[in-house]
Design an enzyme around this catalytic site. Structure first.
Site, PDB file in Angstrom:
ATOM      1  N   LYS A 147      36.895  41.290  94.278  1.00 50.49           N
ATOM      2  CA  LYS A 147      37.217  40.159  93.407  1.00 50.49           C
ATOM      3  C   LYS A 147      35.973  39.290  93.276  1.00 50.49           C
ATOM      4  O   LYS A 147      35.395  38.852  94.287  1.00 50.49           O
ATOM      5  CB  LYS A 147      38.331  39.354  94.067  1.00 50.49           C
TER       6      LYS A 147
HETATM    7  C1  E4P Z   1      45.083  35.631  92.101  1.00 49.18           C
HETATM    8  O1  E4P Z   1      44.465  36.639  92.284  1.00 49.18           O
HETATM    9  C2  E4P Z   1      45.005  34.439  92.932  1.00 49.18           C
HETATM   10  O2  E4P Z   1      44.906  34.846  94.277  1.00 49.18           O
HETATM   11  C3  E4P Z   1      46.248  33.583  92.847  1.00 49.18           C
HETATM   12  O3  E4P Z   1      47.153  34.088  91.914  1.00 49.18           O
HETATM   13  C4  E4P Z   1      45.999  32.120  92.717  1.00 49.18           C
HETATM   14  O4  E4P Z   1      47.239  31.468  92.665  1.00 49.18           O
HETATM   15  P1  E4P Z   1      47.406  29.888  92.911  1.00 49.18           P
HETATM   16  O5  E4P Z   1      46.959  29.196  91.679  1.00 49.18           O
HETATM   17  O6  E4P Z   1      48.887  29.724  93.145  1.00 49.18           O
HETATM   18  O7  E4P Z   1      46.579  29.546  94.095  1.00 49.18           O
END
Ligand code: E4P
Length: 221
Positions: free
Chosen positions: A83
């Protein structure tokens, strides 16, 4: 539609994986910081539990360091997806890393244009953060709609991975738009399977059955 769990909690991943609901996992530094133990060991354990892609996020913000980190994360398990944040250095690293054959999930996407650039740079997954857009008064699902349209228009290989999901309606709306993947916290998956009428209906069936004394003796022992 594929369902990913947005968590680094191994117990939750195992629970929903046993139901056949987990096609992959997404983690991020905030989610990992909630769990105990060493980061690499956690990613390896998650990758053993889940057959599908497991996103592990880099914490570097400069090209060479991101690439080094990506190579290391990718060496942990064959189903690791790296990522990388949607920043200019991240796009450059996405190009380098994806060219090496390492799949990349570009994270922190808040506009369709950012998603378009990430796809162009070679990302395998585009992660629009819809809940965080809703939080600031924008309609997160509009970005999903645009990305799904763009993917169709140009037959992009990158999957639209709807992220920052906060409730079951987000999943339903993303599914209606034809997004390929929704990544959700375990609590959202739990809510999706609940309906009060299911519980009321089951209770009535069992009460009626027991009142009529239709239970076979072998089952009551
Ligand atoms: C996605 O890959 C992220 O880890 C995640 O969806 C972020 O979500 P949040 O905005 O609830 O922290």
């Amino acid at each position: 539609m594929k369902f990913f769990l947005d968590t680094a909690n191994l117990a939750s991943i195992k629970k929903y994986n046993q139901m056949g609901l987990v096609d992959g996992v997404t983690t991020n530094p905030s989610l990992v910081s909630k769990e105990s133990g060493e980061f690499e060991e956690l990613i390896v354990a998650i990758c053993r539990e889940v057959n599908g892609p497991v996103s592990a996020e880099v914490v570097s913000t400069e090209h060479d360091a991101i690439v080094q980190e990506a190579k290391h994360l990718s060496s942990l398990a064959p189903n690791v997806v790296v990522k990388i944040p949607m920043i200019p250095e991240g796009l450059r690293a996405t190009k380098t890393v994806s060219t090496m054959g390492i799949p990349v999930n570009v994270t922190l996407i808040f506009s369709a244009n950012q998603g378009l650039l990430a796809a162009k740079a070679g990302a395998s997954f585009l992660s629009p953060f819809i809940g965080r857009l809703d939080d600031v008064g924008e309609t997160g699902m509009d970005v999903v709609r645009d990305l799904v349209t763009i993917k169709k228009n140009y037959d992009l290989k990158a999957e639209v991975l709807v992220a920052s999901i906060r409730h079951p309606l987000h999943v339903l709306d993303a599914a209606k738009l034809g997004a390929g993947i929704a990544t959700m916290p375990p609590e959202v998956m739990e809510k999706m399977m609940q309906h009060p009428l299911t519980d009321i209906g089951l209770k009535k069936f069992l009460d009626d059955w027991n009142k009529a004394k239709k239970v076979k003796s072998s089952l009551t022992v």
